[in-house]
Motif scaffolding. Structure first.
Motif, PDB file in Angstrom:
ATOM      1  N   ARG A  13      31.540  99.205   6.824  1.00 19.57           N
ATOM      2  CA  ARG A  13      30.877 100.169   7.712  1.00 19.57           C
ATOM      3  C   ARG A  13      29.385 100.091   7.460  1.00 19.57           C
ATOM      4  O   ARG A  13      28.937 100.021   6.318  1.00 19.57           O
ATOM      5  CB  ARG A  13      31.373 101.582   7.428  1.00 19.57           C
ATOM      6  N   GLU A  14      28.632 100.080   8.521  1.00 17.63           N
ATOM      7  CA  GLU A  14      27.190  99.925   8.362  1.00 17.63           C
ATOM      8  C   GLU A  14      26.456 100.784   9.375  1.00 17.63           C
ATOM      9  O   GLU A  14      26.873 100.900  10.523  1.00 17.63           O
ATOM     10  CB  GLU A  14      26.813  98.457   8.605  1.00 17.63           C
ATOM     11  N   LYS A  15      25.348 101.394   8.914  1.00 16.83           N
ATOM     12  CA  LYS A  15      24.529 102.174   9.850  1.00 16.83           C
ATOM     13  C   LYS A  15      23.608 101.205  10.587  1.00 16.83           C
ATOM     14  O   LYS A  15      22.949 100.377   9.966  1.00 16.83           O
ATOM     15  CB  LYS A  15      23.688 103.189   9.084  1.00 16.83           C
ATOM     16  N   LEU A  16      23.607 101.268  11.866  1.00 16.84           N
ATOM     17  CA  LEU A  16      22.751 100.375  12.658  1.00 16.84           C
ATOM     18  C   LEU A  16      21.728 101.197  13.433  1.00 16.84           C
ATOM     19  O   LEU A  16      21.949 102.370  13.723  1.00 16.84           O
ATOM     20  CB  LEU A  16      23.604  99.588  13.660  1.00 16.84           C
ATOM     21  N   VAL A  17      20.651 100.541  13.766  1.00 16.10           N
ATOM     22  CA  VAL A  17      19.636 101.218  14.559  1.00 16.10           C
ATOM     23  C   VAL A  17      20.136 101.328  15.996  1.00 16.10           C
ATOM     24  O   VAL A  17      20.675 100.380  16.550  1.00 16.10           O
ATOM     25  CB  VAL A  17      18.316 100.419  14.528  1.00 16.10           C
ATOM     26  N   GLU A  18      20.002 102.491  16.538  1.00 14.62           N
ATOM     27  CA  GLU A  18      20.480 102.722  17.899  1.00 14.62           C
ATOM     28  C   GLU A  18      19.655 101.900  18.899  1.00 14.62           C
ATOM     29  O   GLU A  18      18.457 101.736  18.711  1.00 14.62           O
ATOM     30  CB  GLU A  18      20.289 104.199  18.212  1.00 14.62           C
ATOM     31  N   ASP A  19      20.307 101.390  19.907  1.00 16.96           N
ATOM     32  CA  ASP A  19      19.581 100.636  20.930  1.00 16.96           C
ATOM     33  C   ASP A  19      18.474 101.479  21.549  1.00 16.96           C
ATOM     34  O   ASP A  19      18.631 102.670  21.729  1.00 16.96           O
ATOM     35  CB  ASP A  19      20.551 100.189  22.034  1.00 16.96           C
ATOM     36  N   ARG A  20      17.366 100.820  21.852  1.00 18.69           N
ATOM     37  CA  ARG A  20      16.260 101.571  22.441  1.00 18.69           C
ATOM     38  C   ARG A  20      16.213 101.341  23.948  1.00 18.69           C
ATOM     39  O   ARG A  20      16.682 100.323  24.438  1.00 18.69           O
ATOM     40  CB  ARG A  20      14.927 101.081  21.854  1.00 18.69           C
ATOM     41  N   VAL A  21      15.619 102.281  24.624  1.00 18.26           N
ATOM     42  CA  VAL A  21      15.446 102.114  26.067  1.00 18.26           C
ATOM     43  C   VAL A  21      14.169 101.304  26.271  1.00 18.26           C
ATOM     44  O   VAL A  21      13.134 101.603  25.688  1.00 18.26           O
ATOM     45  CB  VAL A  21      15.320 103.486  26.763  1.00 18.26           C
ATOM     46  N   ILE A  22      14.277 100.254  27.062  1.00 20.25           N
ATOM     47  CA  ILE A  22      13.125  99.369  27.270  1.00 20.25           C
ATOM     48  C   ILE A  22      12.700  99.446  28.727  1.00 20.25           C
ATOM     49  O   ILE A  22      13.543  99.386  29.618  1.00 20.25           O
ATOM     50  CB  ILE A  22      13.528  97.912  26.938  1.00 20.25           C
ATOM     51  N   ASP A  23      11.417  99.590  28.952  1.00 24.95           N
ATOM     52  CA  ASP A  23      10.975  99.496  30.345  1.00 24.95           C
ATOM     53  C   ASP A  23      10.026  98.294  30.477  1.00 24.95           C
ATOM     54  O   ASP A  23       9.508  97.780  29.487  1.00 24.95           O
ATOM     55  CB  ASP A  23      10.356 100.807  30.854  1.00 24.95           C
ATOM     56  N   GLU A  24       9.841  97.867  31.689  1.00 23.35           N
ATOM     57  CA  GLU A  24       9.124  96.622  31.982  1.00 23.35           C
ATOM     58  C   GLU A  24       7.719  96.566  31.383  1.00 23.35           C
ATOM     59  O   GLU A  24       7.237  95.504  31.003  1.00 23.35           O
ATOM     60  CB  GLU A  24       9.051  96.431  33.499  1.00 23.35           C
ATOM     61  N   SER A  25       7.085  97.733  31.268  1.00 26.26           N
ATOM     62  CA  SER A  25       5.701  97.752  30.783  1.00 26.26           C
ATOM     63  C   SER A  25       5.611  97.291  29.323  1.00 26.26           C
ATOM     64  O   SER A  25       4.538  96.965  28.825  1.00 26.26           O
ATOM     65  CB  SER A  25       5.124  99.163  30.920  1.00 26.26           C
ATOM     66  N   GLN A  26       6.751  97.275  28.624  1.00 28.21           N
ATOM     67  CA  GLN A  26       6.736  96.871  27.214  1.00 28.21           C
ATOM     68  C   GLN A  26       6.894  95.354  27.045  1.00 28.21           C
ATOM     69  O   GLN A  26       6.818  94.857  25.926  1.00 28.21           O
ATOM     70  CB  GLN A  26       7.873  97.580  26.462  1.00 28.21           C
ATOM     71  N   LEU A  27       7.131  94.647  28.126  1.00 33.88           N
ATOM     72  CA  LEU A  27       7.378  93.205  28.019  1.00 33.88           C
ATOM     73  C   LEU A  27       6.081  92.406  28.094  1.00 33.88           C
ATOM     74  O   LEU A  27       5.240  92.652  28.949  1.00 33.88           O
ATOM     75  CB  LEU A  27       8.327  92.752  29.146  1.00 33.88           C
ATOM     76  N   GLU A  28       5.937  91.471  27.175  1.00 35.03           N
ATOM     77  CA  GLU A  28       4.751  90.596  27.198  1.00 35.03           C
ATOM     78  C   GLU A  28       5.239  89.171  27.482  1.00 35.03           C
ATOM     79  O   GLU A  28       5.756  88.499  26.580  1.00 35.03           O
ATOM     80  CB  GLU A  28       4.010  90.670  25.852  1.00 35.03           C
ATOM     81  N   PRO A  29       5.093  88.714  28.727  1.00 35.30           N
ATOM     82  CA  PRO A  29       5.701  87.444  29.137  1.00 35.30           C
ATOM     83  C   PRO A  29       5.203  86.228  28.363  1.00 35.30           C
ATOM     84  O   PRO A  29       5.904  85.220  28.283  1.00 35.30           O
ATOM     85  CB  PRO A  29       5.362  87.339  30.626  1.00 35.30           C
ATOM     86  N   ASP A  30       4.000  86.297  27.797  1.00 37.16           N
ATOM     87  CA  ASP A  30       3.467  85.121  27.085  1.00 37.16           C
ATOM     88  C   ASP A  30       3.750  85.153  25.583  1.00 37.16           C
ATOM     89  O   ASP A  30       3.205  84.344  24.833  1.00 37.16           O
ATOM     90  CB  ASP A  30       1.954  85.018  27.314  1.00 37.16           C
ATOM     91  N   PHE A  31       4.603  86.061  25.159  1.00 41.42           N
ATOM     92  CA  PHE A  31       4.826  86.201  23.717  1.00 41.42           C
ATOM     93  C   PHE A  31       5.435  84.927  23.095  1.00 41.42           C
ATOM     94  O   PHE A  31       5.041  84.516  22.000  1.00 41.42           O
ATOM     95  CB  PHE A  31       5.730  87.414  23.449  1.00 41.42           C
ATOM     96  N   ALA A  32       6.361  84.281  23.819  1.00 45.79           N
ATOM     97  CA  ALA A  32       6.973  83.049  23.291  1.00 45.79           C
ATOM     98  C   ALA A  32       5.900  81.982  23.045  1.00 45.79           C
ATOM     99  O   ALA A  32       5.924  81.266  22.035  1.00 45.79           O
ATOM    100  CB  ALA A  32       8.036  82.529  24.248  1.00 45.79           C
TER     101      ALA A  32
END
Ligand code: SF4
Ligand code: SF4
Length: 192
Positions: A13-32
């Motif tokens: 059994r392991e405590k995991l971080v709850e999934d976060r809500v992501i919106d488009e403004s948080q995405l940086e397309p050139d990060f890769a």
């Protein structure tokens, strides 16, 4: 960020971080591309097979698993990725098992480079650097460790040697002349 408990097939059994809500403004397309610029491989070729997480010795101790971090990188979730705790041991086991030849270990190193440039520096890194300047080693000398070393008939730690002061001076000089002190914010601690 909340926590949820997960039970694995093995019964662990392991405590995991709850999934976060992501919106488009948080995405940086050139990060890769930024990761490639900082020495990492192209994360967009990741197959999300999960081998890296399966073999990672610290995967149960981090908020997000190696595969998830690579997925964040693919999405361009730079902020989430840089906030992930710096506990990768750079053991390169993930590299040995990655079918896409991504080398997640080097992606982790690239992420650390980017984090430093953005001023995201965990306190333990500053602590390790401060110790290096004071003692010539990243860990503060500990009398208990020295006692155990003597018991095991190991030689004294080099920091015990009077000549070692010269080494510490050289370390300080290198740290100052490379600008490492300014980079991580320990400028005032460097001896002149
Ligand atoms: S290099 Fe880092 S991410 Fe890869 S297996 Fe080792 S600890 Fe895990
Ligand atoms: S092992 Fe390689 S291809 Fe598989 S999830 Fe990890 S990084 Fe992606």
């Amino acid at each position: 960020m909340g926590e949820v408990e997960k039970t694995f097939i093995s019964g662990l059994r392991e405590k995991l971080v709850e999934d976060r809500v992501i919106d488009e403004s948080q995405l940086e397309p050139d990060f890769a591309k930024e990761i490639v610029k900082h020495g990492g491989k192209d994360v967009m070729t990741c197959l999300q097979c999960g081998n890296c997480t399966g073999v990672c010795p610290i995967s149960l101790k981090i908020d997000y698993k190696t595969r998830s971090i690579i997925k964040f990188c693919q999405f361009g979730l730079k902020k989430f990725t840089l906030e992930t705790r710096w506990v990768c041991a750079t053991c390169y086991r993930c590299y040995e098992h990655c079918p896409a030849d991504i080398n997640p270990a080097e992606v982790m190193i690239a992420l650390r480079h980017i984090a430093i440039k953005e001023g995201v520096i965990p306190p333990f890194i500053k602590m390790a650097a401060s110790n290096l300047l004071k003692y010539g080693q990243s860990v503060k000398p500990d009398p208990e460790i020295e006692r155990v070393r003597r018991e095991l008939e190991l030689v004294d730690m080099p920091s015990r040697d009077k000549e070692y002061a010269k080494v510490v001076r050289e370390i300080n000089l290198l740290v100052r002349s490379t600008g490492y002190d300014k980079l991580i914010g320990i400028e005032s601690e460097v001896k002149t």
